[in-house]
Write a protein that holds these residues in place. Structure first.
Motif, PDB file in Angstrom:
ATOM      1  N   CYS A   1       9.690   6.665   5.171  1.00 48.63           N
ATOM      2  CA  CYS A   1      10.913   7.362   4.769  1.00 48.63           C
ATOM      3  C   CYS A   1      10.578   8.744   4.211  1.00 48.63           C
ATOM      4  O   CYS A   1      11.345   9.310   3.437  1.00 48.63           O
ATOM      5  CB  CYS A   1      11.671   6.552   3.712  1.00 48.63           C
ATOM      6  N   ALA A   2       9.410   9.268   4.602  1.00 49.93           N
ATOM      7  CA  ALA A   2       8.950  10.540   4.042  1.00 49.93           C
ATOM      8  C   ALA A   2       9.152  11.679   5.032  1.00 49.93           C
ATOM      9  O   ALA A   2      10.092  12.466   4.917  1.00 49.93           O
ATOM     10  CB  ALA A   2       7.489  10.430   3.635  1.00 49.93           C
ATOM     11  N   ARG A   3       8.290  11.782   6.030  1.00 51.93           N
ATOM     12  CA  ARG A   3       8.347  12.852   7.012  1.00 51.93           C
ATOM     13  C   ARG A   3       7.884  12.340   8.369  1.00 51.93           C
ATOM     14  O   ARG A   3       6.899  11.609   8.467  1.00 51.93           O
ATOM     15  CB  ARG A   3       7.459  14.035   6.599  1.00 51.93           C
TER      16      ARG A   3
ATOM     17  N   TYR B   1      -3.014   5.095  -2.596  1.00 53.19           N
ATOM     18  CA  TYR B   1      -3.966   6.135  -2.180  1.00 53.19           C
ATOM     19  C   TYR B   1      -3.307   7.484  -2.410  1.00 53.19           C
ATOM     20  O   TYR B   1      -2.245   7.783  -1.847  1.00 53.19           O
ATOM     21  CB  TYR B   1      -4.347   5.990  -0.709  1.00 53.19           C
ATOM     22  N   ASP B   2      -3.933   8.283  -3.258  1.00 59.54           N
ATOM     23  CA  ASP B   2      -3.446   9.625  -3.548  1.00 59.54           C
ATOM     24  C   ASP B   2      -4.593  10.394  -4.189  1.00 59.54           C
ATOM     25  O   ASP B   2      -5.040  10.048  -5.286  1.00 59.54           O
ATOM     26  CB  ASP B   2      -2.245   9.575  -4.509  1.00 59.54           C
TER      27      ASP B   2
ATOM     28  N   HIS C   1       4.644   8.307   1.349  1.00 59.01           N
ATOM     29  CA  HIS C   1       5.426   9.216   0.497  1.00 59.01           C
ATOM     30  C   HIS C   1       4.633  10.491   0.223  1.00 59.01           C
ATOM     31  O   HIS C   1       4.348  10.838  -0.920  1.00 59.01           O
ATOM     32  CB  HIS C   1       5.826   8.501  -0.796  1.00 59.01           C
ATOM     33  N   VAL C   2       4.258  11.164   1.308  1.00 58.34           N
ATOM     34  CA  VAL C   2       3.523  12.425   1.215  1.00 58.34           C
ATOM     35  C   VAL C   2       4.237  13.477   2.057  1.00 58.34           C
ATOM     36  O   VAL C   2       4.976  13.143   2.982  1.00 58.34           O
ATOM     37  CB  VAL C   2       2.065  12.270   1.705  1.00 58.34           C
ATOM     38  N   PRO C   3       4.037  14.758   1.756  1.00 56.90           N
ATOM     39  CA  PRO C   3       4.601  15.806   2.608  1.00 56.90           C
ATOM     40  C   PRO C   3       3.820  15.907   3.908  1.00 56.90           C
ATOM     41  O   PRO C   3       2.699  15.387   4.013  1.00 56.90           O
ATOM     42  CB  PRO C   3       4.420  17.076   1.763  1.00 56.90           C
TER      43      PRO C   3
ATOM     44  N   GLY D   1       0.845  -1.191   0.000  1.00 53.87           N
ATOM     45  CA  GLY D   1       0.000   0.000   0.000  1.00 53.87           C
ATOM     46  C   GLY D   1       0.881   1.241   0.000  1.00 53.87           C
ATOM     47  O   GLY D   1       1.665   1.445   0.934  1.00 53.87           O
ATOM     48  N   VAL D   2       0.767   2.056  -1.035  1.00 53.25           N
ATOM     49  CA  VAL D   2       1.585   3.254  -1.166  1.00 53.25           C
ATOM     50  C   VAL D   2       0.700   4.480  -0.911  1.00 53.25           C
ATOM     51  O   VAL D   2      -0.240   4.745  -1.666  1.00 53.25           O
ATOM     52  CB  VAL D   2       2.229   3.357  -2.565  1.00 53.25           C
ATOM     53  N   ILE D   3       0.996   5.190   0.154  1.00 52.87           N
ATOM     54  CA  ILE D   3       0.257   6.422   0.474  1.00 52.87           C
ATOM     55  C   ILE D   3       1.045   7.597  -0.105  1.00 52.87           C
ATOM     56  O   ILE D   3       2.090   7.969   0.416  1.00 52.87           O
ATOM     57  CB  ILE D   3       0.070   6.574   1.995  1.00 52.87           C
ATOM     58  N   GLY D   4       0.538   8.123  -1.216  1.00 53.99           N
ATOM     59  CA  GLY D   4       1.249   9.195  -1.902  1.00 53.99           C
ATOM     60  C   GLY D   4       1.988   8.653  -3.103  1.00 53.99           C
ATOM     61  O   GLY D   4       3.070   8.077  -2.969  1.00 53.99           O
ATOM     62  N   ALA D   5       1.398   8.814  -4.307  1.00 60.50           N
ATOM     63  CA  ALA D   5       1.984   8.236  -5.522  1.00 60.50           C
ATOM     64  C   ALA D   5       2.548   9.333  -6.414  1.00 60.50           C
ATOM     65  O   ALA D   5       2.378   9.304  -7.629  1.00 60.50           O
ATOM     66  CB  ALA D   5       0.943   7.415  -6.272  1.00 60.50           C
ATOM     67  N   GLY D   6       3.223  10.291  -5.789  1.00 59.72           N
ATOM     68  CA  GLY D   6       3.850  11.365  -6.549  1.00 59.72           C
ATOM     69  C   GLY D   6       5.206  10.952  -7.071  1.00 59.72           C
ATOM     70  O   GLY D   6       5.407   9.806  -7.483  1.00 59.72           O
TER      71      GLY D   6
END
Length: 531
Positions: free
Chosen positions: A232-234, A172-173, A204-206, A147-152
């Motif tokens: 590994c994001a914030r 989910y994005d 992977h979201v701000p 599950g990837v939260i933030g697909a930027g």
């Protein structure tokens, strides 16, 4: 004079050399960022400031930065830059969002492997002389759901790498379209579905008000039993205390964190727990990434200081070097249109509409809007520019709207600026000819063709004989030379205007003499940055 840049953090010599090769004077002081007092003493000398994370560009520091035009952060995070304060000072803040994308994505994949196979604990056990083969029973990534939260930018790279490992990927994005998801080979889902399906979750979201604690205690409770969570994001995206409790309860099988809510992280609820891997914010820490972001920030800052190109700015629309070359005259025109109305308007402004007709409607309208707003507000706030003026306009509650339309008149393209106050609407239109010089083509609905000069005089009157003679004679008697003279009228005997391009500003006695004739309903000197 060549622009001057200060590098106050550790950037590669290659990046520093880029500034020099582009003709920019650069001072490389990699330890200065840690000395707040010394930095404050010298910052006023520089047009640009290149930093990593050690330098803190606070509001207090920026108050001393009277000449600073751009701050370049070699990396993604700009927590060490006071962006609102920089914007109000008219300073562009840039980062380098793509220079460490691959590195960060690879670290997330490495962390996923590490927690899946308990690599750190197995390594420590083995090096301690133990041989606990049966203790470290891992799980495969093959055929598991990620599950990837933030697909930027970074998230999409993680998706690609996971697909290469034969994982199933759900993302989910809110900004991910179905079409884009299909091209990526992932399934677009809502957050609750992702939580229920994922064997591994990576973020992977701000960090924003909307994403803070996106994996809260309640969200973690919705996850599949045995899930492993990677961040590994914030720091702050996951409720670390709630995650620790879920690990202790056996609901979450493991976690891998490179970022923490408080950094440097000397303590965390996650520390010391089994099947938890922690690293000290190493996502961007590869030789390649550090070199890439340093080179990228040097190139971006050089482009802006030398050509006006804006890339990866956080408080200004991006303008490519190619756009800057083509749009230069149009940006100047937008500024002149704003400056004209700004100097004519004495009451508070309620709304601004900018109409773009023809070829200009296909350009970077966000940047053109900024130029128009800056021109409009500079007569009363000379320190404002394209960065700070839109901020001030928003603070004052000024409504800004944009209209785009296909070619509709004699000109291939034109811009029309309309400003609304409680008392009136005031509009002016202009275009750029092939010589690149802006022209005013309509004022108050009256057609004209006026070249823009540094010093101008605008008058209004009824269309009667003697106006041209009166203007010429009065200017001559006052020793003012007229470089260009443009007239326009609504019709015979109706409202008329004159726009004079002067070689020097008209002195107050000359203006007073014109008013005393009784022929003019308005006599207004105007100044433009027309160089």
């Amino acid at each position: 004079m060549a622009p001057k840049v200060l590098v106050s953090d550790k950037l590669s010599e290659t990046a520093v050399q880029i500034f020099r090769d582009r003709g920019i004077e650069v001072d490389f002081e990699p330890s200065l960022g840690k000395d707040k007092e010394k930095l404050a003493e010298v910052i006023g000398q520089y047009d640009g400031l290149a930093i990593r994370s050690a330098t803190k560009a606070t509001e207090k520091l920026l108050e001393k930065a009277d000449n600073l035009k751009v701050i370049g952060r070699a990396g993604i995070g700009v927590d060490n830059v006071d962006i609102p304060a920089a914007s109000k000072k008219g300073i562009i803040v840039m980062n380098t969002p793509f220079g460490n994308s691959i590195t960060t994505a690879e670290h997330a994949i490495a962390m996923m492997f590490a927690t899946a196979r308990q690599i750190p604990e197995a390594n420590a056990s083995t090096q301690a002389g133990k041989w606990e083969k049966s203790k470290f029973m891992g799980v495969e990534l093959y055929n598991k759901t990620l599950g990837v939260i933030g697909a930027g930018n970074i998230g999409s790279i993680v998706c690609d790498r996971a697909l290469g490992l034969s994982m199933k990927v759900v993302a989910y994005d809110p900004f991910l379209s179905e079409e884009r998801a299909q091209k990526m080979g992932v399934y677009k889902v809502e957050l609750d579905e992702l939580l229920a399906r994922a064997d591994f979750i990576t973020l992977h979201v701000p960090l924003t008000d909307k994403t803070r604690n996106i994996l809260s205690k309640e969200a973690i409770a919705k996850t599949k039993k045995g899930v492993r969570i990677i961040n590994c994001a914030r720091g702050g995206l996951v409720d670390e205390a709630a995650l620790a409790e879920a690990i202790k309860a056996g609901h979450v099988a493991g976690a891998a964190f490179d970022v923490f809510e408080i950094e440097p992280a000397t303590d965390s609820p996650l520390f010391g727990l089994p099947d938890v891997v922690c690293t000290p914010h190493l996502g961007a820490s590869t030789t390649e990434a550090q070199e890439n972001v340093a080179i990228q920030v040097a190139e971006q800052m050089s482009d802006y200081l030398l050509t006006g190109a804006v890339q990866n700015a956080l408080n200004m629309p991006s303008v490519t070097a190619e756009e800057a070359a083509v749009m230069g005259p149009w940006l100047k025109l937008a500024d002149h249109l704003g400056a004209f109305v700004g100097q004519m308007t004495d009451e508070p402004i309620k709304a601004i509409n900018v109409l773009y007709d023809g070829a200009v409607a296909e350009m970077n309208l966000a940047a053109l809007n900024c130029a128009a707003i800056a021109g409009l507000m500079k007569p009363t706030n000379p320190e404002l520019n394209m960065v700070s003026a839109p901020i001030v306009a928003k603070e004052r509650g000024i409504q800004v709207s944009t209209t785009r339309q296909e070619k509709s008149g004699a000109f291939d393209a034109y811009i029309k600026l309309t400003v609304v106050t409680d008392k009136r609407e005031r509009s002016i239109a202009g275009t750029c000819f092939s010589d690149g010089k802006p022209r005013f083509i309509q004022i108050k609905g009256i057609n004209i063709d006026a070249e823009v000069g540094s010093h101008m005089l605008y008058t209004t009157n009824e269309d009667v004989p003697g106006i041209i003679g009166t203007l010429g004679r009065t200017m001559g008697e006052g020793g003012v030379n007229i470089a260009n003279f443009t007239l326009g009228r609504a019709g015979v005997g109706k409202n008329a205007i004159a726009l004079l391009y002067l070689d020097q500003p008209a002195p107050a006695p000359v203006l007073e003499a014109l008013k005393e004739t009784g022929l003019f309903t308005q006599v207004r000197p105007l100044e433009f940055d027309a160089d």
